[in-house]
Enzyme design. Sequence first.
Site, mmCIF file in Angstrom:
data_model
loop_
_atom_site.group_PDB
_atom_site.id
_atom_site.type_symbol
_atom_site.label_atom_id
_atom_site.label_comp_id
_atom_site.label_asym_id
_atom_site.label_seq_id
_atom_site.Cartn_x
_atom_site.Cartn_y
_atom_site.Cartn_z
ATOM 1 N N ARG A 62 2.053 0.655 -3.665
ATOM 2 C CA ARG A 62 2.111 2.103 -3.486
ATOM 3 C C ARG A 62 1.614 2.842 -4.726
ATOM 4 N NH1 ARG A 62 7.188 5.960 -3.327
ATOM 5 N NH2 ARG A 62 6.366 7.712 -2.126
ATOM 6 N N HIS A 66 -1.210 5.687 -4.635
ATOM 7 C CA HIS A 66 -0.983 7.055 -5.086
ATOM 8 C C HIS A 66 -1.910 7.422 -6.250
ATOM 9 C CE1 HIS A 66 2.928 8.571 -3.138
ATOM 10 N NE2 HIS A 66 2.459 7.565 -2.404
ATOM 11 N N ASN A 94 5.638 12.045 -5.681
ATOM 12 C CA ASN A 94 5.848 10.979 -6.674
ATOM 13 C C ASN A 94 7.199 11.034 -7.366
ATOM 14 O OD1 ASN A 94 3.215 10.037 -6.248
ATOM 15 N ND2 ASN A 94 2.361 11.371 -7.823
ATOM 16 N N HIS A 193 4.037 -0.920 4.765
ATOM 17 C CA HIS A 193 5.443 -0.563 5.001
ATOM 18 C C HIS A 193 6.209 -1.695 5.678
ATOM 19 C CE1 HIS A 193 5.006 4.108 4.658
ATOM 20 N NE2 HIS A 193 4.662 3.461 3.564
#
Length: 323
Positions: A62, A66, A94, A193
Amino acid sequence: MAGYYCIKGLILMMLVVLGTTCEAQLSSSFYDNTCPSALSTIRSVIRRAVSKERRMAASLIRLHFHDCFVQGCDASILLDESSSFESEKTALPNQNSVRGYNVIDEAKDEVEKVCPGVVSCADILAVAARDASFSVGGPSWTVKLGRRDSTTANKDLANSDLPRFTDSLETLISRFDKKGLSARDMVALSGSHTIGQAQCFTFRDRIYGKNSSNIDSVFASTRQRTCPLASSPNNDKKLAPLDLVTPNSFDNNYFKNLIRNKGLLPSDQVLFNGGSTDSIVSEYSTNPTLFKSDFASAMIKMGDIQPLTGSSGIVRRICSAIN
């Protein structure tokens, strides 16, 4: 006159060659001569971190994601606040959510010991994501290298461009399309996920029936036990696995869950809700090999988003600060 056109043609050819060279600066062999032990050094750090805490694998994947969605894959997400810019760490998607900074810092420290000032933080993020995936049974892939680090961050862009857990399918597709990623890439990347956890505030409305009717009632009841209806700082931070079945293994159960209306986040379930991505979710739910292959391809594609190369950017000595 003929000589003029010949020279002109030669110049055009040189420009084409130079342009092609500029576009092909990322290479899997980038550090072969300058820091041949870079990849093995990073791998050792990631293996230790994931062995200590399996959830860290999801966090590192992740973190790379990001980073790439804001200014491209330039390690801007790692920068702390400074007098000249606001940190992306404090952006809404975040703050108190993205983690794994300490693992990247450790990997950078170890690499600096063997090859000072050579390997960028942006490349470490990309390699760490690959090694994190493989460490929990996910796919591996050849990481293209040669990114350089930004000298600034963009909190506003982080707030506007990063996907939200409340996004509709159309919004998600649009966000990914702006980064050069297709709907299939989006669904494949969402498959990460299958590992990791989410905080209660991100799925509370879904499990209590607000703005959502497409949820398995038993699944909702199970999730309610650890995510109280009442909002409070403590309740909001309570964690639940994104995949209730195999939360620490990188498999295709995430997609099976969606078909059974057991997606935890609203942005998960919209991938299978009578829309254009239903067929992709169905494919991945029955073909784990295809999912892993597409995930690896999408991660490589994501790693190509606007990298700084050549004379652009710098190689930071410390990932959280400008040299």
